[in-house]
Design a protein around this motif. Structure first.
Motif, short mmCIF file in Angstrom:
data_model
loop_
_atom_site.label_atom_id
_atom_site.label_comp_id
_atom_site.label_asym_id
_atom_site.label_seq_id
_atom_site.Cartn_x
_atom_site.Cartn_y
_atom_site.Cartn_z
N THR A 93 1.55 4.91 0.55
CA THR A 93 0.88 5.91 1.39
C THR A 93 1.66 7.21 1.39
OG1 THR A 93 -0.11 6.27 3.59
CG2 THR A 93 2.01 5.17 3.55
N GLU A 147 -8.98 6.74 8.48
CA GLU A 147 -8.30 7.36 7.34
C GLU A 147 -6.85 7.73 7.63
OE1 GLU A 147 -10.24 7.27 4.89
OE2 GLU A 147 -12.31 7.58 5.60
N LYS A 191 -9.40 1.93 6.06
CA LYS A 191 -10.13 1.83 4.80
C LYS A 191 -9.23 1.48 3.62
CE LYS A 191 -13.87 4.85 6.22
NZ LYS A 191 -14.64 6.07 5.90
N SER A 192 -7.93 1.39 3.85
CA SER A 192 -7.06 0.94 2.75
C SER A 192 -6.15 -0.22 3.15
CB SER A 192 -6.23 2.10 2.18
OG SER A 192 -5.78 2.94 3.18
N THR A 198 -7.06 -6.89 2.25
CA THR A 198 -6.53 -5.58 1.83
C THR A 198 -6.90 -5.30 0.38
OG1 THR A 198 -4.70 -5.68 3.40
CG2 THR A 198 -4.42 -4.23 1.51
N HIS A 212 -9.80 -2.08 -2.44
CA HIS A 212 -9.33 -1.21 -3.53
C HIS A 212 -9.97 -1.56 -4.87
CE1 HIS A 212 -5.95 0.57 -1.17
NE2 HIS A 212 -6.13 -0.55 -0.49
N ALA A 241 -2.99 6.17 4.98
CA ALA A 241 -3.52 4.81 4.85
C ALA A 241 -3.92 4.28 6.21
CB ALA A 241 -2.49 3.88 4.21
N VAL A 293 0.88 -1.17 0.00
CA VAL A 293 0.00 0.00 0.00
C VAL A 293 0.92 1.22 0.00
CG1 VAL A 293 -1.70 1.33 1.30
CG2 VAL A 293 -1.94 -1.16 1.10
#
Ligand code: PLP
Ligand code: MN
Length: 374
Positions: free
Chosen positions: A276, A319, A294-295, A346, A350, A291, A274
């Motif tokens: 970020t 968030e 929610k990510s 994860t 997305h 990140a 991810v």
């Protein structure tokens, strides 16, 4: 399917081909394509060397493009866990899918049967009602469904408990119009992430001890069993060595995650991150990135920070991610890669995976089955 090129950068998509990694909008899921391809090659080689088929699990990536790459490397088809996932794959042209799961909602069995009119489609059963429900759907849709009998080999989840039950179900399938007995599903989910290698080996030895009498009983009943499918990234070497299984269902090996690397070591490379961005560094020693929950899935632990010494991801809120940065290396605007604790949930957060090679965006990969959970 709409081409990503026509989509709006910054609203629909987080990147465009040709951008540098630093230009990718965050938070975004990014994939190191070279590492991903090495992982695909390695697992395919392991299956080939054992004389087995590889049917990678698509629940991990939910992406037809990734499935097509796996097929191009030699996979025989793919697994998915849900009917709606199977639909996303078949619609995109992946035409051999196993729903490695029981399905009991009549409307979803009807959808699966319709799918089977244009693709090779299989699912699992573990009770006579499941066989009846599948036969009804196959009849209504004028289709053929392939059924695997799931055996509980130690996970304590779905699956028949005895060889007699397995034989009775296989028999029932063989006598049902519109159904084919396709083999045995024998997946030991509880063994995959065990942190100790010897314990994983013992778990699969005990799974084999439960599977063996089932295969013997089918043989004694004169029922051919063409496929014995199971295994995941944590244990596949043991299923392969047993001589009982014919097909591997590994999923996570393609992308990997922090939890699996802790358990099994670095044989498969971390390909998924991810990306970020640092939003704030409000006091010395603390930075905040974009990140959070929610990510990133945190069910298997918080993400690890890749490539920066001494920076630790310490807390996730919706968030925000809170980073400890004792050496004050980070400033707002910086971007960094996080290694997710658990890849499957994860990815499901997305819409897009940004495929990178040599620091540049090569392609956008759609997570077409994102949220397809029914
Ligand atoms: N097969 C089944 C039935 C699964 O549920 C899973 C994952 O949970 C897999 C295979 C793939 O496992 P892994 O991601 O551990 O390789
Ligand atoms: Mn998983």
């Amino acid at each position: 399917v709409t081409s990503p090129d026509t989509l709006d950068f910054g609203f629909d998509v987080p990147a465009r081909p040709g951008m540098t990694e630093a230009e990718v909008l965050t938070p975004a899921l990014v994939l190191d394509l070279a590492a991903f391809e090495r992982n695909l090659g390695k697992m395919q080689d392991r299956a080939d060397a054992a004389g087995m088929k590889l049917r990678p699990h698509g629940k991990m990536h939910k992406s037809p493009w990734v499935a097509e790459r796996q097929l191009a490397f030699g996979a025989t088809g793919i697994c998915c866990q849900k009917v709606s996932e199977a639909e996303a794959f078949v619609r995109a042209g992946v035409l051999d899918v196993l729903v490695s799961n029981e399905v009991r909602q009549p409307a979803m069995l009807d959808r699966l049967a319709r799918l089977a009119r244009g693709a090779k489609v299989a699912l699992c059963v573990d009770d006579p009602g499941g066989v009846e429900a599948a036969a009804t759907a196959a009849f209504r849709q004028d289709a053929t469904l392939r059924l695997l009998v799931e055996v509980d080999v130690g996970a304590g989840r779905c699956g028949v408990q005895t060889p007699d039950e397995a034989v009775a179900l296989a028999d029932m399938i063989r006598q049902s119009e519109g159904l084919r007995f396709a083999g045995i599903q024998a997946y030991h989910g509880a063994a995959q992430h065990l942190p100790d290698a010897a314990t994983r080996k013992e778990a699969i030895a005990s799974a084999a001890a439960r599977l063996k009498p089932v295969l013997a009983a089918l043989k004694a009943a004169g029922i051919p069993c063409p496929v014995v499918t199971g295994a995941g990234t944590g244990t596949f070497a043991h299923e392969a060595a047993s001589g009982l299984w014919t097909e591997l269902q590994c999923g996570s090996y393609a992308f990997m995650d922090a939890d699996y690397t802790r358990a099994i070591g670095p044989e498969f490379e971390q390909a998924l991150f991810v990306l970020t961005g640092v939003m704030s560094a409000p006091v010395p020693g603390r930075a905040v990135c974009d990140a959070g929950l929610k990510s990133l899935a945190v069910d298997s632990g918080l993400p690890l920070v890749s490539g920066v010494e001494c920076v630790v991801y310490e807390g996730a809120s919706d968030e925000h991610g809170t980073l400890s940065d004792p050496a004050r290396q980070l400033k707002p605007g910086d971007k960094l890669r996080l290694i997710p604790g658990h890849c499957d949930p994860t990815v499901n957060l997305h819409d897009w995976i940004v495929g990178l090679r040599r620091g540049k965006v090569e392609r956008l990969i759609r997570v077409a089955a994102r949220g397809k959970s029914w």
